[in-house]
Design an enzyme around this catalytic site. Structure first.
Site, PDB file in Angstrom:
ATOM      1  N   GLU A  83      15.785 121.742  90.334  1.00  0.00           N
ATOM      2  CA  GLU A  83      15.105 122.786  89.569  1.00  0.00           C
ATOM      3  C   GLU A  83      13.593 122.577  89.657  1.00  0.00           C
ATOM      4  O   GLU A  83      12.852 123.036  88.818  1.00  0.00           O
ATOM      5  CB  GLU A  83      15.603 122.867  88.134  1.00  0.00           C
ATOM      6  CG  GLU A  83      15.661 121.589  87.361  1.00  0.00           C
ATOM      7  CD  GLU A  83      16.252 121.789  85.969  1.00  0.00           C
ATOM      8  OE1 GLU A  83      15.697 122.591  85.206  1.00  0.00           O
ATOM      9  OE2 GLU A  83      17.255 121.131  85.655  1.00  0.00           O
ATOM     10  N   CYS A 120      20.094 121.870  85.401  1.00  0.00           N
ATOM     11  CA  CYS A 120      20.615 120.517  85.688  1.00  0.00           C
ATOM     12  C   CYS A 120      22.064 120.537  86.175  1.00  0.00           C
ATOM     13  O   CYS A 120      22.570 119.521  86.646  1.00  0.00           O
ATOM     14  CB  CYS A 120      20.526 119.652  84.438  1.00  0.00           C
ATOM     15  SG  CYS A 120      18.901 119.645  83.690  1.00  0.00           S
ATOM     16  N   SER A 211      17.462 124.256  72.373  1.00  0.00           N
ATOM     17  CA  SER A 211      18.121 123.794  73.599  1.00  0.00           C
ATOM     18  C   SER A 211      19.190 122.749  73.273  1.00  0.00           C
ATOM     19  O   SER A 211      20.234 122.678  73.922  1.00  0.00           O
ATOM     20  CB  SER A 211      17.096 123.229  74.595  1.00  0.00           C
ATOM     21  OG  SER A 211      16.621 121.967  74.198  1.00  0.00           O
ATOM     22  N   HIS A 244      25.830 114.964  81.024  1.00  0.00           N
ATOM     23  CA  HIS A 244      24.433 115.253  81.381  1.00  0.00           C
ATOM     24  C   HIS A 244      23.556 114.616  80.295  1.00  0.00           C
ATOM     25  O   HIS A 244      23.794 114.827  79.100  1.00  0.00           O
ATOM     26  CB  HIS A 244      24.177 116.756  81.459  1.00  0.00           C
ATOM     27  CG  HIS A 244      22.706 117.074  81.508  1.00  0.00           C
ATOM     28  ND1 HIS A 244      21.903 116.601  82.505  1.00  0.00           N
ATOM     29  CD2 HIS A 244      21.893 117.749  80.649  1.00  0.00           C
ATOM     30  CE1 HIS A 244      20.654 116.993  82.288  1.00  0.00           C
ATOM     31  NE2 HIS A 244      20.619 117.680  81.161  1.00  0.00           N
ATOM     32  N   ASN A 328      14.748 111.748  82.052  1.00  0.00           N
ATOM     33  CA  ASN A 328      15.570 112.872  82.513  1.00  0.00           C
ATOM     34  C   ASN A 328      15.331 113.112  84.001  1.00  0.00           C
ATOM     35  O   ASN A 328      14.185 113.322  84.419  1.00  0.00           O
ATOM     36  CB  ASN A 328      15.208 114.135  81.716  1.00  0.00           C
ATOM     37  CG  ASN A 328      16.218 115.249  81.920  1.00  0.00           C
ATOM     38  OD1 ASN A 328      17.157 115.126  82.719  1.00  0.00           O
ATOM     39  ND2 ASN A 328      16.043 116.342  81.191  1.00  0.00           N
ATOM     40  N   SER A 364      20.654 124.233  81.530  1.00  0.00           N
ATOM     41  CA  SER A 364      20.076 125.209  80.602  1.00  0.00           C
ATOM     42  C   SER A 364      20.192 126.595  81.190  1.00  0.00           C
ATOM     43  O   SER A 364      20.296 126.768  82.400  1.00  0.00           O
ATOM     44  CB  SER A 364      18.594 124.890  80.368  1.00  0.00           C
ATOM     45  OG  SER A 364      18.457 123.638  79.764  1.00  0.00           O
TER      46      SER A 364
HETATM   47  C1  LIG Z   1      16.216 119.794  79.804  1.00  0.00           C
HETATM   48  C2  LIG Z   1      17.572 119.537  80.219  1.00  0.00           C
HETATM   49  O1  LIG Z   1      17.864 118.547  80.895  1.00  0.00           O
HETATM   50  C3  LIG Z   1      18.639 120.485  79.802  1.00  0.00           C
HETATM   51  C4  LIG Z   1      19.158 120.084  78.466  1.00  0.00           C
HETATM   52  O2  LIG Z   1      19.906 119.150  78.362  1.00  0.00           O
HETATM   53  S1  LIG Z   1      18.662 120.988  77.108  1.00  0.00           S
HETATM   54  C5  LIG Z   1      19.026 119.918  75.711  1.00  0.00           C
HETATM   55  C6  LIG Z   1      17.950 118.876  75.580  1.00  0.00           C
HETATM   56  N1  LIG Z   1      16.635 119.475  75.496  1.00  0.00           N
HETATM   57  C7  LIG Z   1      15.569 118.907  76.072  1.00  0.00           C
HETATM   58  O3  LIG Z   1      15.657 117.844  76.651  1.00  0.00           O
HETATM   59  C8  LIG Z   1      14.300 119.700  75.979  1.00  0.00           C
HETATM   60  C9  LIG Z   1      13.081 118.837  76.185  1.00  0.00           C
HETATM   61  N2  LIG Z   1      12.840 117.943  75.061  1.00  0.00           N
HETATM   62  C10 LIG Z   1      12.251 118.347  73.898  1.00  0.00           C
HETATM   63  O4  LIG Z   1      11.897 119.507  73.735  1.00  0.00           O
HETATM   64  C11 LIG Z   1      12.027 117.299  72.826  1.00  0.00           C
HETATM   65  O5  LIG Z   1      11.914 116.043  73.436  1.00  0.00           O
HETATM   66  C12 LIG Z   1      13.135 117.261  71.738  1.00  0.00           C
HETATM   67  C13 LIG Z   1      13.244 118.656  71.095  1.00  0.00           C
HETATM   68  C14 LIG Z   1      14.474 116.871  72.328  1.00  0.00           C
HETATM   69  C15 LIG Z   1      12.748 116.243  70.659  1.00  0.00           C
HETATM   70  O6  LIG Z   1      11.431 116.529  70.272  1.00  0.00           O
HETATM   71  P1  LIG Z   1      10.668 116.016  68.981  1.00  0.00           P
HETATM   72  O7  LIG Z   1      10.629 117.140  67.995  1.00  0.00           O
HETATM   73  O8  LIG Z   1       9.368 115.442  69.384  1.00  0.00           O
HETATM   74  O9  LIG Z   1      11.541 114.821  68.444  1.00  0.00           O
HETATM   75  P2  LIG Z   1      12.290 114.668  67.047  1.00  0.00           P
HETATM   76  O10 LIG Z   1      13.420 115.650  66.977  1.00  0.00           O
HETATM   77  O11 LIG Z   1      11.314 114.665  65.933  1.00  0.00           O
HETATM   78  O12 LIG Z   1      12.840 113.181  67.229  1.00  0.00           O
HETATM   79  C16 LIG Z   1      13.829 112.919  68.185  1.00  0.00           C
HETATM   80  C17 LIG Z   1      14.889 112.059  67.507  1.00  0.00           C
HETATM   81  O13 LIG Z   1      14.290 110.812  67.157  1.00  0.00           O
HETATM   82  C18 LIG Z   1      14.552 110.527  65.788  1.00  0.00           C
HETATM   83  N3  LIG Z   1      13.430 109.740  65.286  1.00  0.00           N
HETATM   84  C19 LIG Z   1      12.154 110.159  65.060  1.00  0.00           C
HETATM   85  N4  LIG Z   1      11.413 109.118  64.633  1.00  0.00           N
HETATM   86  C20 LIG Z   1      12.220 108.036  64.584  1.00  0.00           C
HETATM   87  C21 LIG Z   1      12.029 106.652  64.229  1.00  0.00           C
HETATM   88  N5  LIG Z   1      10.841 106.212  63.820  1.00  0.00           N
HETATM   89  N6  LIG Z   1      13.083 105.819  64.305  1.00  0.00           N
HETATM   90  C22 LIG Z   1      14.297 106.254  64.710  1.00  0.00           C
HETATM   91  N7  LIG Z   1      14.532 107.564  65.069  1.00  0.00           N
HETATM   92  C23 LIG Z   1      13.497 108.437  65.007  1.00  0.00           C
HETATM   93  C24 LIG Z   1      14.669 111.895  65.136  1.00  0.00           C
HETATM   94  O14 LIG Z   1      15.369 111.821  63.894  1.00  0.00           O
HETATM   95  C25 LIG Z   1      15.439 112.637  66.198  1.00  0.00           C
HETATM   96  O15 LIG Z   1      16.806 112.278  66.160  1.00  0.00           O
HETATM   97  P3  LIG Z   1      17.919 113.310  65.596  1.00  0.00           P
HETATM   98  O16 LIG Z   1      17.766 114.562  66.407  1.00  0.00           O
HETATM   99  O17 LIG Z   1      19.190 112.624  65.830  1.00  0.00           O
HETATM  100  O18 LIG Z   1      17.571 113.525  64.161  1.00  0.00           O
END
Ligand SMILES: CC(=O)CC(=O)SCCNC(=O)CCNC(=O)[C@H](O)C(C)(C)COP(=O)(O)OP(=O)(O)OC[C@H]1O[C@@H](n2cnc3c(N)ncnc32)[C@H](O)[C@@H]1OP(=O)(O)O
Length: 447
Positions: A83, A120, A211, A244, A328, A364
């Protein structure tokens, strides 16, 4: 019926790494445990300035061909799943074949080449294409090479920046495979979604939180569809479940949902009833909201039980080993999860020929696919050959400023005026050397 599946694999990691808790977290003002515990990542791999999806894919494919003693004329098909393509017309497989033809006698003139796209998921689909081509008897006895290759970069400042990565996997798909044979049982969950996409742009537009929900919904549908083919699955039907893995924390969520689904109305649910009660049934609730709240409470308790933890630590956790160190890799991610599982079996000296892997792929946009694979006699010898630990250890550890430079170098629209030197010395590999007269990317093999 002759078995068809994965006969050999090779992995190529981008040669740089970004330490997420050590280098990334302090710059973002985050607790390092957000990365190590929350997302489940220690490091991301990045491409050096002379690496891209072609060099990484060609290097993985060359490693595979050398190990298996193959020449270009032996190969009937090369499919690339990515991708991160930089060309809207000419497939990456032609660039990779061109690289390989620089170093082997003969050529791929009579090999069918293509490029597969569904985020993916495309690598799994390319394996399916190769499987079908072989099964249909159109391969003239020749195997296919499937290459998954991506530079998974997000825009600077995007929440996805924490989940980047770069690397490639090459897989030889053949009859009587050494590693795993593919089953014809498959399940799909597919819907038109706008959760993660790149409409004529390099970096994705992502609704990160959504997502995650889309991933879980499509996986649930794929599991239900799979069970409509095989009947209800049971916990001991499979030894490992590679998913994945955009980041290990995502798989932690998916595995918990899958476990709840699989144990419903079984002795495993009964065994937990004394500790956390039985699973909420929708019919017992006045409305959907109350039911969903009860499910969330049940899941929070379920994940702390010894019964669940033991299953997770045996069946899912071992699939995350490589992902934790590389981030990833988009199309490669489920394939490095499979390799991680096999590496775990090797470390534990497990004899599991004939056992089953339940493989859950996802792209996705969005679609999930679930199928099973049977471990074959030659798996151990093939997995022992992998030198990925050495390659991971040899990566150059970027400082924050160097990371910023590398990101700029790989951003197509960024006009990097300053000269950025390579961080590692290329050796016995393909490198990107610049652009040709029609704006095509050019490559050379460095001894
Ligand atoms: C992209 C692909 O390959 C296709 C897919 O699979 S789509 C599904 C996955 N999506 C993606 O990968 C999209 C790209 N990633 C993102 O947008 C972001 O990284 C994300 C949305 C996944 C997370 O972003 P974020 O808002 O910065 O992180 P946030 O949700 O606050 O924290 C991540 C985790 O760490 C945890 N965390 C935060 N601080 C922590 C700490 N100090 N200690 C332990 N855990 C902590 C949070 O609780 C959260 O876990 P849960 O979801 O289980 O509650």
């Amino acid at each position: 019926m002759t078995e068809v599946g994965i006969d050999a694999v090779e992995i190529w990691t981008g040669k740089l790494k970004l330490d997420l808790p050590g280098t990334f977290a302090p710059e973002k003002g985050d607790d390092p445990e957000k990365y190590t515990k929350g997302l489940g990542l220690n490091n991301s791999s990045f491409p050096d300035v002379y690496e891209d999806i072609v060099t990484m894919g060609a290097n993985a494919a060359k490693g595979l061909m050398d190990r298996k003693g193959l020449e270009p004329a032996d190969i009937g098909r090369i499919d690339v799943a990515t991708e991160s393509a930089f060309d809207h017309s000419k497939p990456v497989s032609t660039y990779i074949a061109g690289c390989l033809e620089q170093v082997y006698d003969g050529d791929f003139t009579h090999a069918n080449k293509g490029e597969r796209k569904f985020a993916c998921l495309a690598g799994t689909q390319a394996i399916d294409d190769a499987y079908n081509w072989i099964r249909a008897g159109r391969n003239r006895g020749r195997p296919a090479i499937v290459i998954t290759t991506d530079t998974a970069l997000y825009a600077r400042g995007d929440p996805g920046e924490a989940t980047q990565g770069a690397g490639a996997v090459a897989m030889l798909i053949d009859e009587n495979p050494s590693i795993v044979a593919l089953s014809t049982d498959q399940g799909y969950g597919s819907k038109d979604e706008t959760d993660f996409l790149k409409p004529n742009q390099q970096f994705p537009s992502v609704d990160g939180k959504r997502s995650v929900q889309v991933y879980l919904s499509r996986m649930r549908e794929a599991l239900e569809d799979y069970e409509s083919v095989t009947g209800d699955i049971e916990l001991d039907d499979f030894e490992y479940a590679p998913f994945h893995t955009p980041f290990p924390g995502m798989v932690r969520k998916a595995a918990l949902l899958a476990y709840r689904h699989v144990i419903r109305d079984t002795e495993h649910e009964d065994a937990l009833a004394g500790e956390i009660g039985r699973q909420p049934r929708e019919a017992d609730f006045a409305d959907r909201e109350a039911y969903e709240g009860a499910i969330r409470d049940y899941m929070d308790e379920l994940k702390t039980t010894e019964q669940y933890q033991t299953w997770y630590d045996t069946v899912v956790e071992p699939t995350l080993g490589l992902s934790r160190e590389v981030g990833n890799w988009y199309t490669s991610s489920v394939h490095i999860a499979r390799i991680s599982a096999l590496r775990d079996a090797l470390t534990r000296d497990r004899s599991f020929v004939g056992d089953t892997l339940l493989v859950a792929s996802y792209g996705s946009g969005a679609q999930a696919e679930i199928h099973s694979e049977t471990v074959r006699e030659g798996w151990r010898a093939e997995i022992e050959e992998l030198d990925i630990d050495d390659r991971l250890a040899a990566r150059y550890d970027l400082t924050w400023e160097e990371y910023e430079d590398v990101h700029d170098v790989h951003e197509y629209d960024m006009d990097v005026e300053r000269e950025i030197e390579e961080f590692t010395q290329p050796e016995a590999e393909f490198v990107f050397t610049g652009w040709g007269r029609m704006n095509e990317r050019k490559y050379e093999y460095v001894e």
